[in-house]
Design a protein around this motif. Sequence first.
Motif, PDB file in Angstrom:
ATOM      1  N   GLN A  83      42.771  59.888   9.002  1.00 27.95           N
ATOM      2  CA  GLN A  83      43.129  61.117   8.305  1.00 27.95           C
ATOM      3  C   GLN A  83      42.907  61.009   6.798  1.00 27.95           C
ATOM      4  OE1 GLN A  83      47.243  61.030   9.935  1.00 27.95           O
ATOM      5  NE2 GLN A  83      46.835  63.104  10.649  1.00 27.95           N
ATOM      6  N   HIS A  84      42.761  59.811   6.293  1.00 29.49           N
ATOM      7  CA  HIS A  84      42.801  59.569   4.853  1.00 29.49           C
ATOM      8  C   HIS A  84      41.793  60.388   4.058  1.00 29.49           C
ATOM      9  CE1 HIS A  84      44.837  55.316   5.214  1.00 29.49           C
ATOM     10  NE2 HIS A  84      45.636  56.319   5.528  1.00 29.49           N
ATOM     11  N   VAL A  85      40.531  60.313   4.434  1.00 31.25           N
ATOM     12  CA  VAL A  85      39.486  60.871   3.574  1.00 31.25           C
ATOM     13  C   VAL A  85      39.557  62.384   3.486  1.00 31.25           C
ATOM     14  CG1 VAL A  85      36.990  61.178   3.302  1.00 31.25           C
ATOM     15  CG2 VAL A  85      37.935  58.900   3.732  1.00 31.25           C
ATOM     16  N   ALA A  86      39.687  63.052   4.609  1.00 31.61           N
ATOM     17  CA  ALA A  86      39.752  64.522   4.575  1.00 31.61           C
ATOM     18  C   ALA A  86      40.917  64.983   3.707  1.00 31.61           C
ATOM     19  CB  ALA A  86      39.871  65.083   5.990  1.00 31.61           C
ATOM     20  N   GLN A  87      42.051  64.319   3.847  1.00 34.53           N
ATOM     21  CA  GLN A  87      43.230  64.707   3.064  1.00 34.53           C
ATOM     22  C   GLN A  87      43.066  64.349   1.587  1.00 34.53           C
ATOM     23  OE1 GLN A  87      46.288  62.678   5.277  1.00 34.53           O
ATOM     24  NE2 GLN A  87      46.301  64.187   6.922  1.00 34.53           N
ATOM     25  N   ALA A  88      42.501  63.184   1.309  1.00 36.93           N
ATOM     26  CA  ALA A  88      42.299  62.776  -0.086  1.00 36.93           C
ATOM     27  C   ALA A  88      41.294  63.682  -0.789  1.00 36.93           C
ATOM     28  CB  ALA A  88      41.832  61.325  -0.143  1.00 36.93           C
ATOM     29  N   VAL A  89      40.240  64.061  -0.095  1.00 40.23           N
ATOM     30  CA  VAL A  89      39.244  64.971  -0.676  1.00 40.23           C
ATOM     31  C   VAL A  89      39.885  66.316  -1.006  1.00 40.23           C
ATOM     32  CG1 VAL A  89      37.193  66.349  -0.116  1.00 40.23           C
ATOM     33  CG2 VAL A  89      37.198  63.875   0.303  1.00 40.23           C
ATOM     34  N   LYS A  90      40.682  66.836  -0.076  1.00 36.88           N
ATOM     35  CA  LYS A  90      41.362  68.114  -0.328  1.00 36.88           C
ATOM     36  C   LYS A  90      42.310  67.984  -1.516  1.00 36.88           C
ATOM     37  CE  LYS A  90      42.748  72.334   0.483  1.00 36.88           C
ATOM     38  NZ  LYS A  90      41.875  73.485   0.134  1.00 36.88           N
ATOM     39  N   ALA A  91      43.015  66.865  -1.618  1.00 35.52           N
ATOM     40  CA  ALA A  91      43.937  66.656  -2.734  1.00 35.52           C
ATOM     41  C   ALA A  91      43.191  66.642  -4.068  1.00 35.52           C
ATOM     42  CB  ALA A  91      44.710  65.353  -2.534  1.00 35.52           C
ATOM     43  N   GLU A  93      40.339  68.085  -4.730  1.00 37.24           N
ATOM     44  CA  GLU A  93      39.875  69.447  -4.986  1.00 37.24           C
ATOM     45  C   GLU A  93      41.005  70.353  -5.476  1.00 37.24           C
ATOM     46  OE1 GLU A  93      36.236  69.445  -1.684  1.00 37.24           O
ATOM     47  OE2 GLU A  93      38.172  70.353  -1.184  1.00 37.24           O
ATOM     48  N   GLN A  94      42.244  70.003  -5.101  1.00 35.45           N
ATOM     49  CA  GLN A  94      43.411  70.768  -5.551  1.00 35.45           C
ATOM     50  C   GLN A  94      43.873  70.355  -6.943  1.00 35.45           C
ATOM     51  OE1 GLN A  94      43.748  73.541  -3.950  1.00 35.45           O
ATOM     52  NE2 GLN A  94      45.741  73.337  -2.985  1.00 35.45           N
ATOM     53  N   GLY A  95      43.294  69.272  -7.472  1.00 38.10           N
ATOM     54  CA  GLY A  95      43.641  68.855  -8.826  1.00 38.10           C
ATOM     55  C   GLY A  95      44.463  67.595  -8.937  1.00 38.10           C
ATOM     56  N   LYS A 116      32.309  59.839  -4.126  1.00 35.88           N
ATOM     57  CA  LYS A 116      31.505  60.881  -4.774  1.00 35.88           C
ATOM     58  C   LYS A 116      32.377  62.040  -5.226  1.00 35.88           C
ATOM     59  CE  LYS A 116      27.606  64.007  -3.910  1.00 35.88           C
ATOM     60  NZ  LYS A 116      26.646  64.513  -2.897  1.00 35.88           N
ATOM     61  N   THR A 117      33.324  62.447  -4.388  1.00 32.18           N
ATOM     62  CA  THR A 117      34.210  63.560  -4.724  1.00 32.18           C
ATOM     63  C   THR A 117      35.068  63.236  -5.941  1.00 32.18           C
ATOM     64  OG1 THR A 117      34.294  64.206  -2.382  1.00 32.18           O
ATOM     65  CG2 THR A 117      35.999  65.116  -3.834  1.00 32.18           C
ATOM     66  N   ALA A 118      35.585  62.017  -5.984  1.00 31.46           N
ATOM     67  CA  ALA A 118      36.403  61.605  -7.127  1.00 31.46           C
ATOM     68  C   ALA A 118      35.596  61.669  -8.421  1.00 31.46           C
ATOM     69  CB  ALA A 118      36.937  60.191  -6.900  1.00 31.46           C
TER      70      ALA A 118
END
Length: 436
Positions: A83-91, A93-95, A116-118
């Motif tokens: 679950q880590h990556v999907a949740q971390a990416v969303k977090a 993106e939320q700031g 990459k997202t970070a």
Amino acid sequence: MSKVVTMAIAGLGNRGNDIYAHYQLVAPEEVKVTAVADPIAAKREEAQRTYGIAPENCFESAEEMLAQPQLADICVIATQDKQHVAQAVKAIEQGYHVICEKPISPSLQECLHLQKTAHEHKKMVAVGHVLRYTPFYSRIKELLDSGVIGNVVTIQAMENVTYWHQAHSYVRGNWRKSEETSPMIMAKSCHDLDMFAWLLGKKCKRVSSYGDLYLFKPENAPEGAAKRCMDGCKVKEQCPYDAEKIYITNPETGIRGLQADPERDKWPVCILSPNDLSEEAIYQAIQEGPYGRCVYACDNDVVDHQVVNMEFEDHVTVSFTMTAFTSKGGRTIKICGTLGDIIGDLSTNEITVALYGKESQMICATEGDMSGHAGGDNRLIHDFVSAVQEEMSESSLRTGIDASIESHVIAIAAEYSRCHGGESVDLEEFVQNCEE
């Protein structure tokens, strides 16, 4: 005084609640927990009372929490591995800045996606490689960087999982099946693989690995074994993996030992009954729940022993063994250089430095707060909180995602090698193939 940093926590298990949320009680001048997410109502209610969280900021899932406008400065991702990556990416993106529990993911593509997202959102991501923050490994790092033993040529290291920890986490527990979580070399030992890269300051070039599930399978069940330890098992008395021994009578792991010494770490019994640490509740858990199953009658498939051989830059070699079959836990390491060697035992925090032809020197690497992973847990949180307060970059962190990716590449390649007969894996080619 620096501002108090706010924290939202996804997952209120042993790490999410007992380490990250608990840090508010350790350093209230640094951290305030403002939101939590967990599917178990009792955990949410306890967190709400303990940390003074508004009821409307207690959610049943990370996804529900992350659907809200940003609720804190930091989001801790302490859910299950996949679950880590999907949740971390969303977090991100939320700031939020993010602390992601290890492992990031058993998928290299997902690890790279989070990195990459970070970068794209200019947010800091720390990975829970807490051993970098321990006084023990910090002291070894200082010694190596000083050049006291010359150039490092070889490292031998071992992770002693212990017989009961293997049974608890990797046979009966949440990390027993690779497809549901991560391979054991990742789930348990990405800490160790991270250590080698950090201590050496070099990149790993090649990996090969062997290992298997040797003992904990149905065909090895002794005659007379029951499906559950409390269901009239005829070999219960002589079985070291008996759930009653591990969770009730063992003075180091059982509930009676915890009752005799309430200051002792509540793990592992707190996993069986987080909100009721009575003997009756623990008995009920092993009579009815997954932790009372016979270790030969579970649905586990992860290895119980594995060796990983690594070649780093400049032809430095590392040999690492992870095994369930030890009486005591802890990590040991021997680092051999051109002028001397260093031998360390994390279970005692003792380091011996021996220069060739000279008397050896013993160092006890204990200082300050030694709670939680030999002093690493709170130091990691403090470092991340300080970086947020000071608006620093991720490069200021010991465990930023750029640094932590390396251990995941090694672990994923090691598991590939293990599953392919010990095939030697060139890591640069392996990453390129994963990116294509």
